[in-house]
Motif scaffolding. Sequence first.
Motif, PDB file in Angstrom:
ATOM      1  N   GLU A 167       0.616  -1.199  -0.075  1.00  0.00           N
ATOM      2  CA  GLU A 167      -0.019   0.429   0.138  1.00  0.00           C
ATOM      3  C   GLU A 167       1.001   1.184  -0.015  1.00  0.00           C
ATOM      4  N   HIS A 168       0.247   2.325  -0.064  1.00  0.00           N
ATOM      5  CA  HIS A 168       1.231   3.985  -0.229  1.00  0.00           C
ATOM      6  C   HIS A 168       2.362   3.803  -1.266  1.00  0.00           C
ATOM      7  N   GLY A 169       2.094   2.640  -2.335  1.00  0.00           N
ATOM      8  CA  GLY A 169       2.929   2.644  -3.336  1.00  0.00           C
ATOM      9  C   GLY A 169       4.522   1.994  -2.975  1.00  0.00           C
ATOM     10  N   GLN A 170       4.321   1.110  -1.641  1.00  0.00           N
ATOM     11  CA  GLN A 170       5.811   0.004  -1.147  1.00  0.00           C
ATOM     12  C   GLN A 170       5.051  -1.156  -0.626  1.00  0.00           C
ATOM     13  N   ILE A 171       6.426  -1.877  -0.186  1.00  0.00           N
ATOM     14  CA  ILE A 171       5.124  -3.275  -0.330  1.00  0.00           C
ATOM     15  C   ILE A 171       6.116  -3.273   1.077  1.00  0.00           C
ATOM     16  N   TYR A 172       5.572  -4.213   1.892  1.00  0.00           N
ATOM     17  CA  TYR A 172       6.429  -3.759   3.946  1.00  0.00           C
ATOM     18  C   TYR A 172       6.247  -5.103   4.204  1.00  0.00           C
ATOM     19  N   LEU A 173       7.154  -5.528   4.968  1.00  0.00           N
ATOM     20  CA  LEU A 173       8.126  -6.951   5.076  1.00  0.00           C
ATOM     21  C   LEU A 173       8.239  -6.802   6.047  1.00  0.00           C
ATOM     22  N   HIS A 174       8.285  -8.023   7.161  1.00  0.00           N
ATOM     23  CA  HIS A 174       8.729  -8.395   8.198  1.00  0.00           C
ATOM     24  C   HIS A 174       9.448  -9.438   8.099  1.00  0.00           C
ATOM     25  N   GLY A 175       9.912  -8.963   9.883  1.00  0.00           N
ATOM     26  CA  GLY A 175      11.340 -10.189  10.104  1.00  0.00           C
ATOM     27  C   GLY A 175       9.888 -10.398  11.359  1.00  0.00           C
ATOM     28  N   TYR A 176      11.255 -11.676  12.553  1.00  0.00           N
ATOM     29  CA  TYR A 176      10.403 -12.040  12.864  1.00  0.00           C
ATOM     30  C   TYR A 176      10.959 -11.708  14.433  1.00  0.00           C
ATOM     31  N   GLY A 177      10.321 -12.290  15.520  1.00  0.00           N
ATOM     32  CA  GLY A 177      10.568 -11.952  16.600  1.00  0.00           C
ATOM     33  C   GLY A 177      10.795 -13.191  17.646  1.00  0.00           C
ATOM     34  N   ASP A 178       9.420 -14.233  17.300  1.00  0.00           N
ATOM     35  CA  ASP A 178      10.605 -15.227  18.044  1.00  0.00           C
ATOM     36  C   ASP A 178      10.073 -16.656  17.035  1.00  0.00           C
ATOM     37  N   LYS A 179      10.930 -16.751  16.711  1.00  0.00           N
ATOM     38  CA  LYS A 179      11.329 -17.733  15.113  1.00  0.00           C
ATOM     39  C   LYS A 179      10.226 -18.623  15.512  1.00  0.00           C
ATOM     40  N   LYS A 180      10.196 -19.276  16.366  1.00  0.00           N
ATOM     41  CA  LYS A 180       9.783 -20.619  16.590  1.00  0.00           C
ATOM     42  C   LYS A 180       8.486 -20.070  16.533  1.00  0.00           C
ATOM     43  N   LEU A 181       7.736 -19.311  17.442  1.00  0.00           N
ATOM     44  CA  LEU A 181       6.390 -18.983  17.429  1.00  0.00           C
ATOM     45  C   LEU A 181       5.544 -18.743  15.939  1.00  0.00           C
ATOM     46  N   GLY A 182       7.032 -17.368  15.479  1.00  0.00           N
ATOM     47  CA  GLY A 182       6.401 -17.033  13.883  1.00  0.00           C
ATOM     48  C   GLY A 182       6.170 -16.037  14.411  1.00  0.00           C
ATOM     49  N   GLN A 183       6.295 -14.781  15.662  1.00  0.00           N
ATOM     50  CA  GLN A 183       5.545 -13.552  15.962  1.00  0.00           C
ATOM     51  C   GLN A 183       6.589 -12.575  14.916  1.00  0.00           C
ATOM     52  N   HIS A 184       5.592 -11.530  14.842  1.00  0.00           N
ATOM     53  CA  HIS A 184       6.614 -10.568  13.932  1.00  0.00           C
ATOM     54  C   HIS A 184       6.958  -9.259  14.479  1.00  0.00           C
ATOM     55  N   LYS A 185       8.162  -9.187  13.914  1.00  0.00           N
ATOM     56  CA  LYS A 185       8.775  -8.123  14.479  1.00  0.00           C
ATOM     57  C   LYS A 185       9.836  -7.223  13.462  1.00  0.00           C
TER      58      LYS A 185
END
Length: 258
Positions: free
Chosen positions: A56-74
């Motif tokens: 959105e807003h002419g851009q693509i937004y990616l996420h990383g992972y805070g807790d890789k085992k739980l898949g928590q986005h950060k």
Amino acid sequence: MWRIRLNTTINMLALEVRDSDLLLTQFYTLGTDGFILQQLALPEAQAWWQGLEEAEHGQIYLHGYGDKKLGQHKGIVAVAPETGYKVWEQTELAYYGIAPEGIVAYHPKQPEAPMQVLAPKSGVPTGQVLNQVQAAEVVAQHSRSRYADCHYPVLYREGEEYFEQVQHFLELQIGVAAVQAIEYAETATHLIISFYIQDTEGKLCNSLVIFDLDGNLLLQEQLGSSLSGIGSDTFFIFKHNLFFILNRVILQVFRLSV
């Protein structure tokens, strides 16, 4: 094909493709006007621990992972779709949703704390702060505006009244016994239904059918087989084009007559 996000302001799809055998993730854009596919030039060594959040807003937004085992986005990374270059990054915040003014973000370690709105082009906090109720309302209201030209199906689960009605329609028209869930969308000219049947081994097969308003079958495609569960949003319609994925790897687009 792992995830699709639609950028309605520039008529573009953002695609996330993951290969679990090679631990490789690649990101693409696809224009919904000319259907030109372009891969984003992101470092492949880091891409497995990134995922597509939104476009959105002419851009693509990616996420990383805070807790890789739980898949928590950060973390939030804004990428220019034309070049794949990183525009800005917020490492400690996580994406919540899109507002007219920018990106609504929260702190993963303080999920109850007020949320911030980040400027979409810079990632800098705008100073606007929202509590959870306000954030939910702003994001939901903006979503209705964003997707005014986009039509997602309604999910009906087995046991619900509308499930039984569509199930009966499918049985009469094409002789199948749909189970567990049905996704249904209706346009001015077509009925589009995604449904599941059970195979001889107890697994599910997912198919998509298109009817005209007189109940005539126009198209039938098998989207997936040997499935252990149901999915959601197995198709969507944007500006009279029907988008769906075959066997998780092939994106198909059909033009629906107006």
